[in-house]
Design a protein around this motif. Structure first.
Motif, PDB file in Angstrom:
ATOM      1  N   PHE A 290      -8.788  -1.688   5.361  1.00 15.67           N
ATOM      2  CA  PHE A 290      -9.902  -0.730   5.439  1.00 15.67           C
ATOM      3  C   PHE A 290      -9.386   0.704   5.537  1.00 15.67           C
ATOM      4  CE2 PHE A 290     -12.463  -4.455   6.950  1.00 15.67           C
ATOM      5  CZ  PHE A 290     -13.424  -4.395   5.968  1.00 15.67           C
ATOM      6  N   GLU A 291      -8.311   0.896   6.316  1.00 14.62           N
ATOM      7  CA  GLU A 291      -7.785   2.268   6.472  1.00 14.62           C
ATOM      8  C   GLU A 291      -7.297   2.813   5.134  1.00 14.62           C
ATOM      9  OE1 GLU A 291      -5.444   3.254  10.119  1.00 14.62           O
ATOM     10  OE2 GLU A 291      -5.672   1.125  10.561  1.00 14.62           O
TER      11      GLU A 291
ATOM     12  N   VAL B  99     -14.091  -4.704  -0.519  1.00 11.00           N
ATOM     13  CA  VAL B  99     -13.257  -5.460   0.417  1.00 11.00           C
ATOM     14  C   VAL B  99     -14.117  -6.502   1.123  1.00 11.00           C
ATOM     15  CG1 VAL B  99     -11.906  -5.359   2.551  1.00 11.00           C
ATOM     16  CG2 VAL B  99     -11.626  -3.557   0.826  1.00 11.00           C
TER      17      VAL B  99
ATOM     18  N   ASP C  95      -5.858 -15.753  11.271  1.00 11.31           N
ATOM     19  CA  ASP C  95      -7.067 -15.034  10.893  1.00 11.31           C
ATOM     20  C   ASP C  95      -6.677 -13.617  10.495  1.00 11.31           C
ATOM     21  OD1 ASP C  95      -9.470 -13.709  10.690  1.00 11.31           O
ATOM     22  OD2 ASP C  95     -10.272 -14.425  12.586  1.00 11.31           O
ATOM     23  N   ALA C  96      -7.022 -13.213   9.283  1.00  5.25           N
ATOM     24  CA  ALA C  96      -6.698 -11.860   8.799  1.00  5.25           C
ATOM     25  C   ALA C  96      -7.313 -10.784   9.690  1.00  5.25           C
ATOM     26  CB  ALA C  96      -7.211 -11.698   7.373  1.00  5.25           C
ATOM     27  N   GLY C  97      -8.340 -11.151  10.454  1.00  6.79           N
ATOM     28  CA  GLY C  97      -9.049 -10.201  11.280  1.00  6.79           C
ATOM     29  C   GLY C  97      -8.533 -10.104  12.711  1.00  6.79           C
ATOM     30  N   ILE C  98      -7.537 -10.924  13.085  1.00  5.18           N
ATOM     31  CA  ILE C  98      -6.987 -10.879  14.448  1.00  5.18           C
ATOM     32  C   ILE C  98      -5.509 -10.541  14.345  1.00  5.18           C
ATOM     33  CG2 ILE C  98      -6.518 -12.258  16.522  1.00  5.18           C
ATOM     34  CD1 ILE C  98      -9.235 -13.587  16.111  1.00  5.18           C
ATOM     35  N   TYR C  99      -5.150  -9.325  14.703  1.00  4.95           N
ATOM     36  CA  TYR C  99      -3.785  -8.789  14.529  1.00  4.95           C
ATOM     37  C   TYR C  99      -3.300  -8.981  13.085  1.00  4.95           C
ATOM     38  CZ  TYR C  99      -3.608  -9.305  19.676  1.00  4.95           C
ATOM     39  OH  TYR C  99      -3.866  -9.258  21.025  1.00  4.95           O
ATOM     40  N   GLY C 100      -4.227  -9.022  12.126  1.00  5.05           N
ATOM     41  CA  GLY C 100      -3.831  -9.291  10.739  1.00  5.05           C
ATOM     42  C   GLY C 100      -3.900  -8.027   9.884  1.00  5.05           C
ATOM     43  N   MET C 101      -4.107  -8.223   8.584  1.00  2.00           N
ATOM     44  CA  MET C 101      -4.055  -7.108   7.646  1.00  2.00           C
ATOM     45  C   MET C 101      -5.423  -6.459   7.401  1.00  2.00           C
ATOM     46  SD  MET C 101      -0.885  -6.878   6.790  1.00  2.00           S
ATOM     47  CE  MET C 101      -0.705  -6.105   5.172  1.00  2.00           C
ATOM     48  N   ALA C 102      -6.493  -7.023   7.956  1.00  2.00           N
ATOM     49  CA  ALA C 102      -7.835  -6.537   7.635  1.00  2.00           C
ATOM     50  C   ALA C 102      -7.996  -5.052   7.968  1.00  2.00           C
ATOM     51  CB  ALA C 102      -8.887  -7.369   8.377  1.00  2.00           C
ATOM     52  N   GLY C 103      -7.537  -4.633   9.131  1.00  2.00           N
ATOM     53  CA  GLY C 103      -7.721  -3.242   9.552  1.00  2.00           C
ATOM     54  C   GLY C 103      -7.022  -2.266   8.628  1.00  2.00           C
ATOM     55  N   LEU C 104      -5.781  -2.575   8.304  1.00  2.00           N
ATOM     56  CA  LEU C 104      -4.994  -1.685   7.450  1.00  2.00           C
ATOM     57  C   LEU C 104      -5.617  -1.569   6.055  1.00  2.00           C
ATOM     58  CD1 LEU C 104      -2.431  -0.014   7.721  1.00  2.00           C
ATOM     59  CD2 LEU C 104      -1.118  -1.982   6.926  1.00  2.00           C
TER      60      LEU C 104
ATOM     61  N   ILE D  59     -13.694  -9.752   4.052  1.00  2.00           N
ATOM     62  CA  ILE D  59     -12.786 -10.445   4.970  1.00  2.00           C
ATOM     63  C   ILE D  59     -13.187 -11.920   5.036  1.00  2.00           C
ATOM     64  CG2 ILE D  59     -11.771 -10.457   7.279  1.00  2.00           C
ATOM     65  CD1 ILE D  59     -11.444  -7.755   5.763  1.00  2.00           C
ATOM     66  N   VAL D  60     -12.239 -12.819   4.815  1.00  2.00           N
ATOM     67  CA  VAL D  60     -12.486 -14.259   4.873  1.00  2.00           C
ATOM     68  C   VAL D  60     -11.763 -14.793   6.110  1.00  2.00           C
ATOM     69  CG1 VAL D  60     -12.260 -16.444   3.644  1.00  2.00           C
ATOM     70  CG2 VAL D  60     -12.615 -14.322   2.355  1.00  2.00           C
TER      71      VAL D  60
END
Lengths: 243, 243
Positions: free
Chosen positions: A93-94, A104, A82-91, A106-107
């Motif tokens: 957004f930053e 942006v 999941d891109a949203g669990i320890y993935g790239m989603a946060g970076l 998130i899927v």
């Protein structure tokens, strides 16, 4: 406005992808990701522009996504799980603060906690904590505090990144701490290569887990005080009163 | 040997289903589930035998699955989200002890933690705890201990079942406890009807979350001490050193 779709491929990047993720990959002309994950989907989507950076170059990879989207084309940024669990989603957004003209979305995908639990049986039927043992970006003291808190409050514990070459004894250290709060016979499980070739799992006691061999493709589950083995599967009962 | 496939439909039961889940539903002649979820997929799979029991009759529903599989046909037992996270997977294994001739396979799905996080932004980039506030099957003292432990150890906290008619003030109580450890301005989010008609979300402070209206279709996220708002999305930074 062009968009970046930060897309989780699920553990195995094939059948465990959602229908939505598949549609996103079909739609986006550019797919960006770490080489290993790109290789998992290259054959299925032969007409795409695939871009990649080496491991640890996450920031460069995110900037690349915004640069490509800035050219007016939709971009899929893919991650395992999941891109949203320890993935790239946060970076994303930053870094996205610098690119306000790019949208942006998130899927979500099947994370290793879900995928691994399905292989083992049903360990996550009750409250659980997900903890990464990687101290690359987090001080070990904080990780230790979380392990102790989760152990004491009887959460089922799901461990990501249980070890690497540099951190060979971290799982042993974590188990040692948990053993201060839980019985040595606590039911545990580990799953390797979820949804991929060579998928394997083992159910074992917390005492034995201390000395288990794991790697960066292993996810570890530590049962709560009620977790049991039923027909060779790891099961945490929910406690339906009328059973 | 016929099999029961305990299958998570994901939050919205359409595009957020995995490819594997879809193949299972196509393959199984019998689909069993709680009426609300059956209704979500009935149109897409018109040729199936659909069986159901009312809410709270989970044990009957599991026995029904084993009885149908005992007739020599594959059965899909469907749940919303992930069948392995507060779903039917555990109960199926427990009741399965009485039906050793029937195989069981768990097909994972997108759970509300993943689906809701994607709507809010990227709240689950770091260690997190998933806690259900339903005390139907768990003593409140145990839930309270877990909330306090997760709050003190700075986990992101994802709350399932934040309230119901009988438990209208439970989220308020939980927030009150968390406020003993976290600042009132801690970034929180709530998502309603993930992946379905009427999906909505709100990002608000922990102080304001105390008095928020939620229902059984709401999932709540409480950020850790680093969680921030970026362009209207809830983001927990992972801490990549080179940003």
């Amino acid at each position: 406005m062009s968009k970046i779709y930060v897309t989780g491929l699920g553990p195995g990047a094939s059948d465990q992808m959602t229908v939505q993720a598949k549609k996103v990959l079909e739609k986006c002309p550019v797919i960006i990701g770490y080489t290993v994950y790109i290789d998992l989907i290259r054959e299925e989507f032969p007409d795409k522009i695939f871009l990649s950076t080496p491991m640890r170059r996450e920031v460069d990879r995110c900037r690349m996504a915004f640069e490509e989207a800035g050219k007016g084309q939709d971009v899929a940024m893919v991650c395992s799980g999941d891109a949203g669990i320890y993935g790239m989603a946060g970076l994303i957004f930053e870094i996205g603060k610098e690119y306000p003209e790019v949208g942006v979305e998130i899927v979500p995908g099947i994370t290793a906690a879900s995928g691994g639990a399905a292989v083992l049986g049903a360990p996550l039927m009750h409250d659980f904590a997900v903890i990464s043992l990687s101290d690359l970006l987090t001080p070990w003291e904080k990780i230790e505090k979380r392990i102790r808190a989760a152990a004491e409050a009887d959460f089922v514990i799901c461990i990501y990144n249980p070890s690497s070459k540099k951190r060979a004894d971290y799982l042993k250290k974590a188990c040692g701490m948990i053993l201060e709060y839980r019985k040595p016979e606590t039911v545990c499980g580990m799953v390797r290569n979820i949804g991929r070739d060579g998928e394997s799992y083992e159910i074992l006691s917390l005492e034995r887990l201390q000395d288990a061999q794991t790697d960066m493709f292993t996810t570890v589950f530590i049962g709560n005080s009620d977790t049991m083995v039923i027909n060779g599967r790891m099961v945490t009962p929910r406690g339906y009163r009328d059973v």
